[in-house]
Design an enzyme around this catalytic site. Structure first.
Site, PDB file in Angstrom:
ATOM      1  N   LYS A 136       8.308  70.147 -10.953  1.00 35.60           N
ATOM      2  CA  LYS A 136       9.542  69.774 -10.274  1.00 35.60           C
ATOM      3  C   LYS A 136      10.642  69.526 -11.331  1.00 35.60           C
ATOM      4  O   LYS A 136      10.367  69.554 -12.529  1.00 35.60           O
ATOM      5  CB  LYS A 136       9.312  68.530  -9.401  1.00 35.60           C
ATOM      6  CG  LYS A 136       8.173  68.719  -8.405  1.00 35.60           C
ATOM      7  CD  LYS A 136       8.351  69.964  -7.538  1.00 35.60           C
ATOM      8  CE  LYS A 136       7.377  70.093  -6.399  1.00 35.60           C
ATOM      9  NZ  LYS A 136       5.963  70.215  -6.768  1.00 35.60           N
TER      10      LYS A 136
HETATM   11  C1  LIG Z   1       8.099  71.390  -0.335  1.00 36.82           C
HETATM   12  C2  LIG Z   1       7.097  70.445  -0.907  1.00 36.82           C
HETATM   13  N1  LIG Z   1       6.844  69.293  -0.269  1.00 36.82           N
HETATM   14  C3  LIG Z   1       5.956  68.403  -0.740  1.00 36.82           C
HETATM   15  C4  LIG Z   1       5.250  68.653  -1.892  1.00 36.82           C
HETATM   16  C5  LIG Z   1       4.224  67.677  -2.341  1.00 36.82           C
HETATM   17  O1  LIG Z   1       4.480  67.124  -3.581  1.00 36.82           O
HETATM   18  P1  LIG Z   1       3.295  66.604  -4.522  1.00 36.82           P
HETATM   19  O2  LIG Z   1       2.678  67.774  -5.182  1.00 36.82           O
HETATM   20  O3  LIG Z   1       4.012  65.700  -5.491  1.00 36.82           O
HETATM   21  O4  LIG Z   1       2.339  65.864  -3.657  1.00 36.82           O
HETATM   22  C6  LIG Z   1       5.486  69.831  -2.602  1.00 36.82           C
HETATM   23  C7  LIG Z   1       4.764  70.118  -3.858  1.00 36.82           C
HETATM   24  O5  LIG Z   1       4.850  71.142  -4.440  1.00 36.82           O
HETATM   25  C8  LIG Z   1       6.432  70.754  -2.095  1.00 36.82           C
HETATM   26  O6  LIG Z   1       6.674  71.909  -2.714  1.00 36.82           O
END
Ligand SMILES: Cc1ncc(COP(=O)(O)O)c(C=O)c1O
Length: 438
Positions: A224
């Site tokens: 990210k």
């Molecule tokens: C659109 C979206 N929402 C939520 C998440 C979830 O994030 P995390 O990997 O920090 O749990 C991601 C992770 O890539 C994502 O791309």
């Protein structure tokens, strides 16, 4: 692989093939000697600032997050929450362990559960679907448009009396069309959640994404914009939603700091989770957050150079950007009229050592086996035992347009640390290849 690449466009315009550079895929000299490769953003900016923050936690020997009362250094997570709320122009920010945890916390804060329906895009990350199912609610997919985000014109046909929430997910750096989404949500008295996991630092019409809907969530995971490896955040302007989110991210209790932030508890305890962030994570995020604008400005400037360098190509079609100024620019996508032509573009660009890919970082959820077959941890899971839950059909038939769009777009990923010569190579390769692919 189909290697039948015909000379068109530039060659035709020049009136001769002699001025047309020979494609590397046909034996010509590639634009670059070594393949261009975009890296993770945040970790490229790790430095003394992150080390100092971590060291503070080690020196104080207090890695468990501080929640008040009083002051007890290092207070990294509390500092992150304060600065993150300010940066995202939101009244409240809550740090949690991941973007997935942030989604589950947001869904719980809204009080969504069995019998409720939530609309989400067919192209997004697994965590969106999972958060709805874990709450016992029913996920309802809507198609994407050529922004690769949820298509607002699909929404109204998906709304039923049970619909409680629309998940507007800002995918791959590109804000969704929030004006239209919020208008529909308001008219139907439905809540809007902004999932900004893939667009931390993007804005929509001058406002940071996440600050427009009822709740915004962010991921701070490795790929990210800024990162602590894992991490997440929730923002809102609503004190009751924040209180419920804070309760859910802990074990249903409201800790002194957050009680003070919302001006006193207004709701009772309930069963929560345990998504508390550690002070180590908070420390890294304090340092990373202070670099967010530099990272976004850098990658955005690189994307602008690429857009400006290719925009005039005859017939070019680019990904739809609802607010071009607010997009991060983590990738630039070109659209083709067919899948095969897109594949020929990908093969030719790879040979030029400027690889391009289809949109990524998400999955076409309705065709994932665990989704298509409604698999849950228990056969009596409330999401799919109601009449509507049993009747709903997932699979490819529910998202043909999403599948088609994703197969027809491809483009290079951008990196905030690309040099001017790297972006010039991207432009050169696209200008060389695109007109010759038919
Ligand atoms: C659109 C979206 N929402 C939520 C998440 C979830 O994030 P995390 O990997 O920090 O749990 C991601 C992770 O890539 C994502 O791309």
């Amino acid at each position: 692989m189909n290697r039948r690449i015909f000379l068109t466009g530039a060659a035709a315009a020049a009136g001769t093939a002699a001025n047309t550079p020979k494609l590397a895929v046909e034996g010509g000299t590639p634009v670059r000697e070594k393949a261009l490769h975009a890296d993770f953003f945040g970790t490229q900016y790790y430095g003394d600032e992150e080390s100092r923050e971590l060291n503070d936690v080690v020196k104080t020997r207090r890695p468990f997050r501080w929640y008040g009362p009083g002051n007890e250094p290092p207070m990294k997570v509390a500092t992150f929450e304060k600065e993150f709320a300010r940066r995202m122009q939101s009244r409240y920010a809550l740090a949690v362990t991941s973007g997935s945890a942030a989604l589950q916390t947001a869904v719980a804060a809204f009080g969504i559960g069995p019998g409720d329906e939530v609309i989400l895009p067919a192209w997004t990350w697994h965590s969106c679907f999972v958060a709805i199912v874990l709450a016992g609610a029913l996920p309802v997919f809507a198609e994407i448009d050529e922004s690769f985000n949820i298509d607002p014109s699909e929404l109204e046909s998906k709304i039923t009396p049970q619909t409680k929430l629309i998940m507007a997910v800002h995918l791959q750096g590109n804000p969704a069309d929030m004006d239209r989404i919020l208008d529909i949500a308001k008219r139907h008295n439905i809540r809007a959640l902004e999932d900004c996991a893939q667009s931390v630092g993007a804005s929509y019409k001058g406002r940071p994404v996440g600050s427009l809907g009822d709740i915004g969530i962010y991921s701070l995971q490795i790929n990210k914009t800024i990162t602590s490896g894992e991490g997440g955040a929730v923002v809102t302007n609503d004190p009751l939603l924040f209180e419920r989110a804070s309760r859910y991210h802990d074990l249903g209790n409201l800790r002194p700091l957050h009680e003070k932030v919302v001006g006193g508890a207004k709701s009772d305890a309930f069963s929560g989770s345990q998504f508390r962030m550690s002070e180590f994570t908070g420390g890294v995020l304090v340092a990373q957050l202070r670099k967010l604008d530099i990272i976004v400005e850098s990658v955005r400037a690189n994307a602008r150079r690429v857009y400006d360098g290719i925009r005039d190509l005859p017939g070019i079609k680019l990904r739809h950007l609802p607010d071009p100024a607010g997009e991060i620019g983590s990738a630039v996508f070109l659209g083709f009229d067919g899948k095969d032509r897109c594949e020929r573009f990908r093969a030719a660009m790879k040979a030029e050592n400027v690889p391009v890919d289809h949109p990524g970082g998400s999955a076409i959820l309705p065709i994932q086996p665990f989704v298509e077959h409604k698999r849950t941890v228990h056969t009596a899971w409330p999401s799919f035992t109601s009449e509507r839950g049993r009747a709903i059909q997932y699979g490819a038939a529910c998202c043909p347009r999403t599948i088609d769009i994703l197969s027809r777009f491809a483009g290079p990923s951008l990196d905030p640390k690309y040099s001017a010569s790297d972006t010039a190579d991207i432009v050169t390769a696209i200008r060389k290849v695109y007109p010759q692919i038919t």
